[in-house]
Design an enzyme around this catalytic site. Structure first.
Site, PDB file in Angstrom:
ATOM      1  N   CYS A  40       0.838  -1.206   0.000  1.00 59.34           N
ATOM      2  CA  CYS A  40       0.000   0.000   0.000  1.00 59.34           C
ATOM      3  C   CYS A  40       0.874   1.258   0.000  1.00 59.34           C
ATOM      4  O   CYS A  40       1.515   1.555  -1.001  1.00 59.34           O
ATOM      5  CB  CYS A  40      -0.958  -0.050   1.189  1.00 59.34           C
ATOM      6  SG  CYS A  40      -2.325   1.110   1.030  1.00 59.34           S
ATOM      7  N   HIS A  76      -3.566  -5.656   1.243  1.00 55.42           N
ATOM      8  CA  HIS A  76      -2.858  -5.858   2.510  1.00 55.42           C
ATOM      9  C   HIS A  76      -2.816  -7.331   2.892  1.00 55.42           C
ATOM     10  O   HIS A  76      -3.754  -7.814   3.534  1.00 55.42           O
ATOM     11  CB  HIS A  76      -3.565  -5.078   3.622  1.00 55.42           C
ATOM     12  CG  HIS A  76      -3.357  -3.603   3.547  1.00 55.42           C
ATOM     13  ND1 HIS A  76      -2.283  -2.972   4.124  1.00 55.42           N
ATOM     14  CD2 HIS A  76      -4.079  -2.629   2.941  1.00 55.42           C
ATOM     15  CE1 HIS A  76      -2.356  -1.663   3.897  1.00 55.42           C
ATOM     16  NE2 HIS A  76      -3.426  -1.423   3.177  1.00 55.42           N
ATOM     17  N   GLU A 117      -1.036  -8.666   5.180  1.00 51.86           N
ATOM     18  CA  GLU A 117      -0.895  -8.808   6.642  1.00 51.86           C
ATOM     19  C   GLU A 117      -2.248  -8.737   7.340  1.00 51.86           C
ATOM     20  O   GLU A 117      -2.383  -9.191   8.472  1.00 51.86           O
ATOM     21  CB  GLU A 117       0.068  -7.731   7.182  1.00 51.86           C
ATOM     22  CG  GLU A 117      -0.516  -6.330   7.356  1.00 51.86           C
ATOM     23  CD  GLU A 117      -0.643  -5.545   6.046  1.00 51.86           C
ATOM     24  OE1 GLU A 117      -0.457  -6.128   4.961  1.00 51.86           O
ATOM     25  OE2 GLU A 117      -0.957  -4.335   6.126  1.00 51.86           O
TER      26      GLU A 117
END
Lengths: 84, 234
Positions: free
Chosen positions: B86, B203, B205
């Site tokens: 990002c 994302h 994560e």
């Protein structure tokens, strides 16, 4: 001291989503004659330099390195003498 | 094996990345301060998401001049694995470690939702754990993910297999409707020519454990670990 005005705009042909949205809003306000809106950034640098030409050159370097992203943006400079 | 997560002023996914590496992947991990000038001893560097320097001027424009970015660039040139997520992707673009630039999303909305991406290249250190063509369900959260590169650059990226993830329908079809931000060629992730620097807007994560609603992102981290272990074993 010099006052350098920096205008940063998206290069021609690169879609400007903010400009498109603003044009739509103008149209909604009945301004049907606006073909295109292009947005950009305006910055003023107060710059110590020996000459106007030196101020312009240094500001151009700043524009290339940081103030504009050369992949998508163009810049234009105006240099004025300013009182310290 | 040791990963480093860079913390810029305004990073806000640093703790999530740290957690994914340390606790989900089970690999040693440190936070690296943006004023650090050395990344020696690390096997992989992650530039996390967030709003470094408040996104002032342009996303990533100020962060790329942080002291640590010179070290990250050297690390990348030496073949180290660098993952930008990002805002981290935006920083890699501004730093010239990946080609192109980000524009404001088409429609100007900040898009915060789960989307689907198709794995276009599973032969990278970041995607080796996936199947080619596999569809991943991952979250995005950005206002500037509208990727742009000039036509020649875009053609070279496509020809070189550097487009790693593409926004797709849940069944893997590539469509304009599946593109959340106007990104050219539905590009969601890019890798450099050398194959060791990856930038991605989704994302991983935030999608590495079932409790988060998707585990599809974990493969990014396990791919990196697997690649590094194999490289070390050689």
């Amino acid at each position: 001291m010099y006052l350098v005005k920096v205008y940063v705009t998206l290069k021609k042909g690169i879609l400007d989503p903010q400009g498109v949205t603003i044009r739509g809003a103008l149209e909604a306000l009945d301004y049907k004659n606006v073909r295109e809106v292009r947005t950009g950034k305006y910055m003023e640098l107060e710059l110590d330099a020996p000459t106007a030409e030196a101020a312009r050159e240094e500001a151009a370097e700043m524009a290339r390195r940081l103030l504009a992203n050369p992949v998508i943006e163009d810049y234009r400079l105006e240099v004025e003498e300013a009182r310290a | 094996m040791k990963f480093g997560v860079v913390v810029f002023p305004g990073s806000n996914c640093d703790a999530d990345c740290y957690h994914a590496v340390k606790n989900v992947l089970g690999v040693e991990c440190d936070y690296l301060w943006h004023e650090d000038t050395d990344v020696a001893g690390y096997d992989a560097i992650i530039l996390p998401g967030g709003f470094s320097y408040g996104d002032y001027l342009r996303t990533g424009a100020i962060a790329r001049f942080s002291p640590i970015m010179a070290a990250v660039a050297d690390f990348a040139r030496a073949g180290g694995l660098v993952l930008g997520i990002c805002n981290g992707f935006q920083i890699l673009l501004e730093a010239g470690l990946l080609p192109g630039a980000m524009r404001r999303n088409v429609g100007l909305s900040f898009r915060c939702e789960f989307i689907h991406v198709r794995v276009e290249n599973a032969d990278t250190p970041f995607t080796g754990a996936y199947r080619p063509g596999q569809v991943l369900r991952l979250p995005i959260a950005h206002g500037e993910g509208n990727y742009y590169a000039d036509p020649e650059t875009l053609a070279a990226l496509e020809a070189g297999g550097q487009v790693v993830l593409r926004y797709s329908e849940p069944d893997g079809r590539i469509s304009e409707a599946a593109n959340p931000n106007g990104s050219l060629h539905n590009i969601a992730a890019l890798i450099n020519k050398e194959g060791n620097v990856l930038g991605m807007m989704p994302h991983p994560e935030r999608a590495s454990e079932a409790i988060l609603g998707s585990e599809d992102g974990r493969g990014i981290f396990t791919s990196m670990l697997r690649y590094l272990e194999r490289r070390r074993g050689r």
